[in-house]
Design a protein around this motif. Structure first.
Motif, PDB file in Angstrom:
ATOM      1  N   ILE A 168      66.640  -9.046  49.056  1.00 48.57           N
ATOM      2  CA  ILE A 168      67.466  -7.864  48.817  1.00 48.57           C
ATOM      3  C   ILE A 168      66.547  -6.683  48.532  1.00 48.57           C
ATOM      4  O   ILE A 168      65.709  -6.742  47.625  1.00 48.57           O
ATOM      5  CB  ILE A 168      68.434  -8.074  47.627  1.00 48.57           C
ATOM      6  N   GLY A 169      66.688  -5.629  49.294  1.00 47.43           N
ATOM      7  CA  GLY A 169      65.864  -4.441  49.103  1.00 47.43           C
ATOM      8  C   GLY A 169      66.153  -3.416  50.187  1.00 47.43           C
ATOM      9  O   GLY A 169      66.799  -3.716  51.195  1.00 47.43           O
ATOM     10  N   THR A 170      65.673  -2.221  49.992  1.00 45.82           N
ATOM     11  CA  THR A 170      65.961  -1.136  50.932  1.00 45.82           C
ATOM     12  C   THR A 170      65.419  -1.454  52.321  1.00 45.82           C
ATOM     13  O   THR A 170      64.369  -2.080  52.474  1.00 45.82           O
ATOM     14  CB  THR A 170      65.383   0.198  50.438  1.00 45.82           C
ATOM     15  N   LYS A 171      66.143  -1.026  53.326  1.00 45.66           N
ATOM     16  CA  LYS A 171      65.733  -1.168  54.726  1.00 45.66           C
ATOM     17  C   LYS A 171      65.365   0.192  55.312  1.00 45.66           C
ATOM     18  O   LYS A 171      65.369   0.374  56.524  1.00 45.66           O
ATOM     19  CB  LYS A 171      66.873  -1.791  55.538  1.00 45.66           C
ATOM     20  N   MET A 172      65.037   1.122  54.436  1.00 42.82           N
ATOM     21  CA  MET A 172      64.830   2.509  54.858  1.00 42.82           C
ATOM     22  C   MET A 172      63.495   3.045  54.360  1.00 42.82           C
ATOM     23  O   MET A 172      63.035   2.712  53.272  1.00 42.82           O
ATOM     24  CB  MET A 172      65.963   3.379  54.310  1.00 42.82           C
ATOM     25  N   ARG A 173      62.870   3.889  55.186  1.00 42.83           N
ATOM     26  CA  ARG A 173      61.678   4.625  54.767  1.00 42.83           C
ATOM     27  C   ARG A 173      61.933   6.109  54.950  1.00 42.83           C
ATOM     28  O   ARG A 173      62.444   6.541  55.993  1.00 42.83           O
ATOM     29  CB  ARG A 173      60.472   4.195  55.600  1.00 42.83           C
ATOM     30  N   HIS A 174      61.572   6.906  53.938  1.00 43.18           N
ATOM     31  CA  HIS A 174      61.801   8.355  53.961  1.00 43.18           C
ATOM     32  C   HIS A 174      60.541   9.094  54.393  1.00 43.18           C
ATOM     33  O   HIS A 174      59.429   8.719  54.030  1.00 43.18           O
ATOM     34  CB  HIS A 174      62.181   8.851  52.565  1.00 43.18           C
ATOM     35  N   PHE A 175      60.748  10.181  55.152  1.00 40.87           N
ATOM     36  CA  PHE A 175      59.672  11.111  55.508  1.00 40.87           C
ATOM     37  C   PHE A 175      60.155  12.518  55.162  1.00 40.87           C
ATOM     38  O   PHE A 175      60.599  13.269  56.046  1.00 40.87           O
ATOM     39  CB  PHE A 175      59.347  11.020  57.001  1.00 40.87           C
ATOM     40  N   PRO A 176      60.075  12.931  53.890  1.00 47.29           N
ATOM     41  CA  PRO A 176      60.645  14.220  53.473  1.00 47.29           C
ATOM     42  C   PRO A 176      60.024  15.420  54.178  1.00 47.29           C
ATOM     43  O   PRO A 176      60.665  16.457  54.303  1.00 47.29           O
ATOM     44  CB  PRO A 176      60.348  14.264  51.964  1.00 47.29           C
ATOM     45  N   HIS A 177      58.759  15.298  54.623  1.00 44.41           N
ATOM     46  CA  HIS A 177      58.083  16.433  55.244  1.00 44.41           C
ATOM     47  C   HIS A 177      58.530  16.673  56.673  1.00 44.41           C
ATOM     48  O   HIS A 177      58.208  17.716  57.253  1.00 44.41           O
ATOM     49  CB  HIS A 177      56.567  16.213  55.213  1.00 44.41           C
ATOM     50  N   LEU A 178      59.305  15.767  57.291  1.00 42.75           N
ATOM     51  CA  LEU A 178      59.651  15.941  58.708  1.00 42.75           C
ATOM     52  C   LEU A 178      60.921  16.746  58.963  1.00 42.75           C
ATOM     53  O   LEU A 178      60.902  17.559  59.911  1.00 42.75           O
ATOM     54  CB  LEU A 178      59.697  14.565  59.404  1.00 42.75           C
TER      55      LEU A 178
END
Length: 214
Positions: free
Chosen positions: A30-40
């Motif tokens: 169980i855990g996030t399946k997402m990665r964030h790229f705030p600079h894009l």
């Protein structure tokens, strides 16, 4: 089984995912399946086993200037990752397992939010394609029928101004249908909202799923 629901508007994009990796009804992780790229700004969301997460982290996004670069890099990067990490994926029992990698973000070239999916069928090299304004996964007939019967089918979602509330209902129905056919959608419901200047994410539902042995 992974739930990924995406809605793309002119000024934002909304992405909802669950958090379980399972074999049938046996919860493995169980855990996030997402990665964030705030600079894009952009996010990546993957289906398949939890082993695919480290591939995303290691091979994609670090040298991308914008979302368009990220999309162009998806298929080549995942092809390299599958080749370089073949032995490790074999050890993780993930070799040859199909998966999808969704990229959602602001496209400079299109001057609009977009969603793309890079798909690997377990045999041929990954291929990337543009997704429409709405993506509902899983999208099998039993899921679509249940959503339409509940009044939250694709057309109803597009017409509803409360997208977040609607996606919350959609995820719950997906969870119930998955359970009825011997699968798990659950862990938690992660909601992410992207605008041109920020990414906001929150857990809006938690379910009592537990990893085997935990």
């Amino acid at each position: 089984m992974t739930a990924i629901n995406i809605w793309v508007a002119s000024d934002c994009a909304i992405v909802c995912t669950d958090a379980v990796t399972a074999e049938g009804k046996r919860v493995l992780w169980i855990g996030t399946k997402m990665r964030h790229f705030p600079h894009l700004p952009a996010v990546l969301v993957y289906t398949g086993r939890s082993a695919h997460g480290p591939l995303v982290d290691e091979y994609i996004g670090g040298d991308c200037y914008d979302f368009d670069d990220l999309v162009a890099d998806l298929a080549p990067a995942m092809t390299d990752a599958l080749h370089d990490k073949a032995a490790w994926l074999q050890e993780m029992n993930s070799a040859g397992e199909p998966f999808d990698l969704y990229a959602v973000g602001w496209s400079r070239s299109a001057q609009a939010f977009q969603a793309h999916v890079c798909s690997y069928d377990g045999k041929a090299d990954p291929q990337t394609s543009l997704v429409g304004l709405l993506a509902i996964q899983p999208g099998g007939p039993e899921f679509v029928s249940a959503l339409i019967e509940a009044g939250v089918g694709p057309q109803a979602i597009m017409a509803n101004k409360d997208v977040v509330g609607t996606f919350k209902r959609v995820m719950q129905i997906q969870r119930e249908v998955a359970a009825s056919i011997g699968h798990v959608i659950g862990g938690f419901h992660q909601l992410t909202i992207l605008t041109q200047h920020k990414i906001e994410t929150a857990v809006i539902d938690r379910w009592p799923d537990r990893c085997e042995g935990g």
